[in-house]
Enzyme design. Structure first.
Site, PDB file in Angstrom:
ATOM      1  N   SER A   1      -9.695   1.509   2.863  1.00 38.00           N
ATOM      2  CA  SER A   1      -8.792   2.314   2.076  1.00 38.00           C
ATOM      3  C   SER A   1      -7.678   1.520   1.395  1.00 38.00           C
ATOM      4  O   SER A   1      -6.997   2.057   0.534  1.00 38.00           O
ATOM      5  CB  SER A   1      -8.158   3.376   2.965  1.00 38.00           C
ATOM      6  OG  SER A   1      -7.307   2.784   3.946  1.00 38.00           O
TER       7      SER A   1
ATOM      8  N   SER B   1     -10.224  -0.794   7.074  1.00 37.92           N
ATOM      9  CA  SER B   1      -9.535  -0.627   5.792  1.00 37.92           C
ATOM     10  C   SER B   1      -8.846  -1.876   5.267  1.00 37.92           C
ATOM     11  O   SER B   1      -8.368  -1.892   4.130  1.00 37.92           O
ATOM     12  CB  SER B   1      -8.513   0.506   5.878  1.00 37.92           C
ATOM     13  OG  SER B   1      -9.163   1.753   5.889  1.00 37.92           O
TER      14      SER B   1
ATOM     15  N   LYS C   1       0.857  -1.196   0.000  1.00 30.55           N
ATOM     16  CA  LYS C   1       0.000   0.000   0.000  1.00 30.55           C
ATOM     17  C   LYS C   1       0.890   1.243   0.000  1.00 30.55           C
ATOM     18  O   LYS C   1       1.914   1.278   0.696  1.00 30.55           O
ATOM     19  CB  LYS C   1      -0.894  -0.037   1.248  1.00 30.55           C
ATOM     20  CG  LYS C   1      -1.939   1.058   1.340  1.00 30.55           C
ATOM     21  CD  LYS C   1      -2.858   0.819   2.538  1.00 30.55           C
ATOM     22  CE  LYS C   1      -3.935   1.869   2.693  1.00 30.55           C
ATOM     23  NZ  LYS C   1      -4.865   1.578   3.814  1.00 30.55           N
TER      24      LYS C   1
END
Lengths: 478, 70
Positions: free
Chosen positions: A166, A190, A88
């Site tokens: 996210s 997330s 990420k």
């Protein structure tokens, strides 16, 4: 370069390891193949933040140069040696752009690696790319899937649907076979939400088990890093590599993790807590058959099923107060400089600004109520070992649908375990997202949660569930 | 975390990446709305959060759930 079949893109970590050991592939083959696939298909799903194929190729060549002595011993240096991954884009990689998914940070570069990146490099896992995310990991809240520098994460099962966030790119990349595993983060939902929407297995570790050093801070007492994988077993292998104490992370628990399926407790010794309303009343109509069927599989594992409820606390309000104040403090320079206006989502901009105005007494009250809530939740684990509930009650929303205005329908009277995502994050509990079926041709998933540092128990239940189902092996065609 | 200085090549890469990814976005960005209205909505939400928390009785000896060690 060896000719690789398309099935390799959906192989689990043990299979890739076996192929490397047997010289059926080299680390270089895998780094090139996954790197190119991520570069080619990643943009199709808005999943790619930054390709790092050339860097991965250099890492892979170094692995191949040292792998033969290990082959002669009959095993590799570790389970992730030569296995590519994605991270990420809130994790720093020295000398590379780290955008945090947000336009104001589009040119940001750090001169050091995040601890998890360093650990994975030491384990011989080549990093093939940085993966897209919701800007600032969602901050105090956002309204649209487009709240990202890279656009809305498009679901590999249906590109008109959102991937969830996210950790959008991390879930997409694993679901679409662009990487064997990925690292994401969770402050409150997330990891579990995108894993559920994209149909992949993912683990939110206990708070403090994985170092956050080098990761974008959002909320200091809530942020966790964890793996997105093809199976519970793969999650265990990745967690073993990335877990461990770190003095550079003030929240570090100072503990290591060893994945020990050989010592897993018998299913018949376990007590699994559930609330019937979570499976029959709370889910969207279309998702109920899949969840009911999944609950039957869970019953068939041999554990004792126990009806239970979460203690009554305003979990959403507690998380909201803590996260809003922490995020506003972390990003105070961004807010005061006016650059906050460059973010894509108006709701997030407003939430960050308003977070600066929350009185100290509200924040402290939230943190005091949190302590009571944590104690009450942990008491539950005197009666049960694992809690199970749907990870999300419906499937992925359409990409242009406002995320804070889902269709209204009467709420069931029985709250069951509906607050388990905020409650679990507030209590620092680990959780595992397990694909458990489909509704309207989109994946749905279960969430297993346990007391802090019981990852091996969650993984054992997850592995047993996945030995009886094949939902985690399904591949999208979108 | 201290950001380091960027080389011109890195900066060019950042601009290209940003431009490419922005072009790749397939859904409309969130529709503009009056900032004052959004901000007021956020403040109202925070107000409701505070009111919800105020209703919870907390024993006086309960300390906040963060840790400090000398």
């Amino acid at each position: 370069m060896a000719e690789l079949g398309s099935e390799i893109y959906f192989a689990g970590i043990p299979e890739l390891s076996r192929m490397l050991l047997a010289k059926e592939v080299t680390a270089l083959d895998l780094a090139r193949a996954f790197g190119r696939r991520l570069e080619t298909l990643g943009p199709r799903y808005n999943a790619l933040a930054l390709p790092l194929t050339e860097r991965a190729i250099r890492q892979a060549k170094a692995v191949d140069a040292e792998i033969d002595p290990w082959r002669k011993r009959g095993h590799l240096r570790g389970p992730l040696e030569g296995v590519p991954y994605g991270a990420k884009d809130l994790l720093s990689v020295a000398g590379q752009i780290t955008t945090w998914g947000a336009r104001p940070f589009a040119a940001q570069v750090f001169d050091y690696d995040a601890t998890v990146v360093h650990k994975l490099e030491s384990a011989g896992a080549p990093l093939v790319g940085k993966l897209a995310m919701v800007e600032l990991a969602g901050g105090p809240g956002y309204r649209y899937a487009s709240a990202s520098l890279t656009g809305p994460g498009l679901n590999p099962w249906d590109r008109t649907r959102w991937s969830g966030g996210s950790s959008s790119g991390s879930a997409i990349a694993v679901a679409a076979g662009l990487v064997p595993f990925a690292i994401g983060s969770e402050t409150s939902g997330s990891i579990l939400t995108p894993a559920a929407f994209c149909g992949v297995t993912a683990l939110r570790p206990t708070y403090g088990l994985v170092s956050r050093y080098g990761a974008m801070p959002l909320s200091w007492t809530l942020d966790k890093l964890g793996p997105f994988c093809r199976s519970a077993e793969d999650c265990g292998l990745v967690l073993e590599t990335i877990a461990g104490g770190d003095r550079r992370d003030p929240g570090s628990a100072g503990k290591s993790f060893y994945y020990t399926p050989q010592y897993a407790r018998k299913m018949s010794d376990l007590r699994i807590g559930f609330a019937p309303a979570d499976f029959s009343e709370w889910p969207d109509e279309a998702a109920r058959p899949a969840f009911r069927q999944a609950l039957e599989v869970m019953r068939g594992l041999g554990a004792t099923m126990v009806e239970t409820r979460l203690p009554d606390f305003p979990y959403g309000a507690i998380v909201s107060a803590i996260l809003s104040v922490d995020a506003a403090s972390v990003f105070e320079p961004l807010i005061l400089s006016g650059k906050v206006e460059e973010l894509a989502d108006r709701k997030q901009i407003a939430g960050l600004k308003a977070g600066l105005e929350i009185p100290a007494n509200v924040y402290l009250k939230a943190m005091r109520v949190r302590r009571l809530a944590r104690e009450a939740i942990l008491k539950l684990f005197g009666d049960v070992d694992v809690l199970v509930t749907p990870a999300c009650f419906g499937t992925a929303p359409k990409i242009d649908e406002p995320l804070d205005h889902r269709p209204d329908r009467a709420k069931p009277k029985d709250a069951g375990l509906t607050g388990l995502i905020p409650a679990g994050n507030l209590a620092g509990m680990p959780a595992l997202a397990l694909p458990c079926g489909f509704a309207d041709n989109l994946p749905v998933a279960l969430q297993l949660a346990g007391a802090p540092f019981t990852e091996n128990t969650l993984l054992a239940v997850g592995k047993e569930f996945q030995s009886r189902t094949d939902w985690h092996k399904r591949k999208p065609s979108a | 975390m201290k950001p380091s200085r960027m080389t011109r090549r890195q900066l060019a890469g950042a601009i290209l990446t940003t431009a490419a990814t922005a072009a790749a976005a397939q859904a409309p960005s969130s529709p503009p709305s009056p900032p004052a209205g959004e901000l007021q909505d956020a403040r109202d939400q925070n107000q409701r959060t505070g009111e919800t928390l105020a209703k919870v009785q907390v024993p006086i000896e309960t300390e906040p759930a963060f840790h400090f060690a000398a």
